[in-house]
Design a protein around this motif. Structure first.
Motif, PDB file in Angstrom:
ATOM      1  N   PHE A 130      84.407  45.213  19.099  1.00 31.75           N
ATOM      2  CA  PHE A 130      83.372  44.260  19.127  1.00 31.75           C
ATOM      3  C   PHE A 130      82.713  43.803  17.849  1.00 31.75           C
ATOM      4  N   LYS A 133      81.300  40.291  18.175  1.00 33.86           N
ATOM      5  CA  LYS A 133      80.066  40.188  19.143  1.00 33.86           C
ATOM      6  C   LYS A 133      79.069  41.007  18.818  1.00 33.86           C
ATOM      7  N   GLU A 136      76.514  42.797  21.280  1.00 32.59           N
ATOM      8  CA  GLU A 136      77.191  43.998  22.238  1.00 32.59           C
ATOM      9  C   GLU A 136      77.515  45.053  20.956  1.00 32.59           C
ATOM     10  N   ASN A 200      71.793  46.758  27.722  1.00 31.94           N
ATOM     11  CA  ASN A 200      70.730  45.641  27.242  1.00 31.94           C
ATOM     12  C   ASN A 200      69.372  45.518  28.015  1.00 31.94           C
TER      13      ASN A 200
END
Length: 297
Positions: A130, A133, A136, A200
């Motif tokens: 990740f 990203k 994330e 999240n």
């Protein structure tokens, strides 16, 4: 998707050994000892809580399996070490001979070390995927931090230290609460908050679920204290009465069974009240905390 506890548990158990790092055949005994305790059964409460908390926040359970399995690796290491002669000296765990009874204290100690280090290898290996990203990756780092904190010297290890020292101390409420908040509660809070980060969750849900987890963790330990007195060997998967024999500082030892049951009930209702602050469906979590109370009756 709303899943049952057993559905989450099956996901965990189907993947536990798959995350084991490669171990050289020359160290096969280490692998065997680690796998022996990992596959010996158990409630899988902590990884299930992580997966369910992630999905409550809108995440996907399968995508965060490395963190759920890492939690079970850490929990299993703690049980192996807890059973050692230098600690609680138990011969049964989950209805089977403890790791050191099968492999000896030396290999059992190393198996615990191996599971702990493997847990972090599993999480870091996932983070590598990740790097491009940012959000994330950030959530994964926060989840790993929550797990680390719950397992370490500001959590489970501190609680286990106090638990050992409590055998020689006069019972007192402050010290008992410290033991329970750290030895058991910290990892349960870590599981829930890690799952929330991975899903999240917004700040309000995270706050309510953290408060719920604190109540759940304490209720879990009080229920275990009660069951050590009223439970059977078959129910517990280990010999009952061990805490009393070792002079452990427990809720029943300090307050008696009736007051301990009252405290357990109050914590259950408080946990449910925290769930009521969340607009999403929290029936899974309410059923879980209520089961903690009913299993002692």
């Amino acid at each position: 998707m709303v899943r049952t506890f057993d559905e989450y548990k099956k996901i965990v158990e189907d993947n536990l050994l798959g995350y084991m790092p490669h171990i050289d055949p020359l160290a096969k005994t280490l692998y065997d000892s680690m796998a022996y305790s990992l596959t010996a059964g158990g409630k899988r409460l902590r990884p299930v809580l992580l997966l369910a908390s992630c999905e409550l926040a809108g995440g996907d359970a399968e995508s965060v399996l490395p963190y759920a399995c890492a939690m079970e690796y850490i929990h299993t290491y703690s049980l192996i070490h807890d059973d050692l002669p230098a600690m609680d000296d138990d011969e049964l765990r989950r209805g089977k001979p403890t790791n050191h009874m099968v492999y000896g204290a030396g290999i059992a100690t190393l198996a615990g070390d191996g599971l702990l280090s493997s847990a972090f290898e599993i999480m870091y290996r996932d983070m590598y995927l990740f790097f491009d990203k940012k959000n994330e990756l950030k959530n994964r780092v926060k989840a790993a931090y929550a797990i680390s904190k719950g397992a370490g010297v500001r959590g489970m290890v501190a609680g286990q230290t106090a638990d050992l020292e409590g055998e020689t101390k006069e019972p007192n409420p402050e010290f008992l609460d410290f033991i329970h908040m750290n030895k058991t509660c910290a990892m349960i809070v870590g599981a829930v908050t890690a799952g929330q980060y991975l899903g999240n969750a917004d700040d309000e849900m995270l706050k309510s679920m953290t408060s719920y987890a604190e109540c759940l963790g304490l209720s879990f330990q009080i229920a275990d204290d009660i069951l050590d007195i009223v439970g059977t060997k078959e129910e517990l998967g280990k010999n009952p009465g061990v805490d009393e024999e070792a002079g452990k500082m427990t809720y029943p030892a300090l307050y008696g069974l009736d007051e301990s049951r009252k405290r357990l009930h109050d914590l259950t209702e408080k946990a449910v009240s925290h769930l009521s602050e969340i607009k999403e469906d929290t029936a899974f979590f309410e059923k879980l905390v209520r089961k903690m109370e009913t299993r002692t009756k």
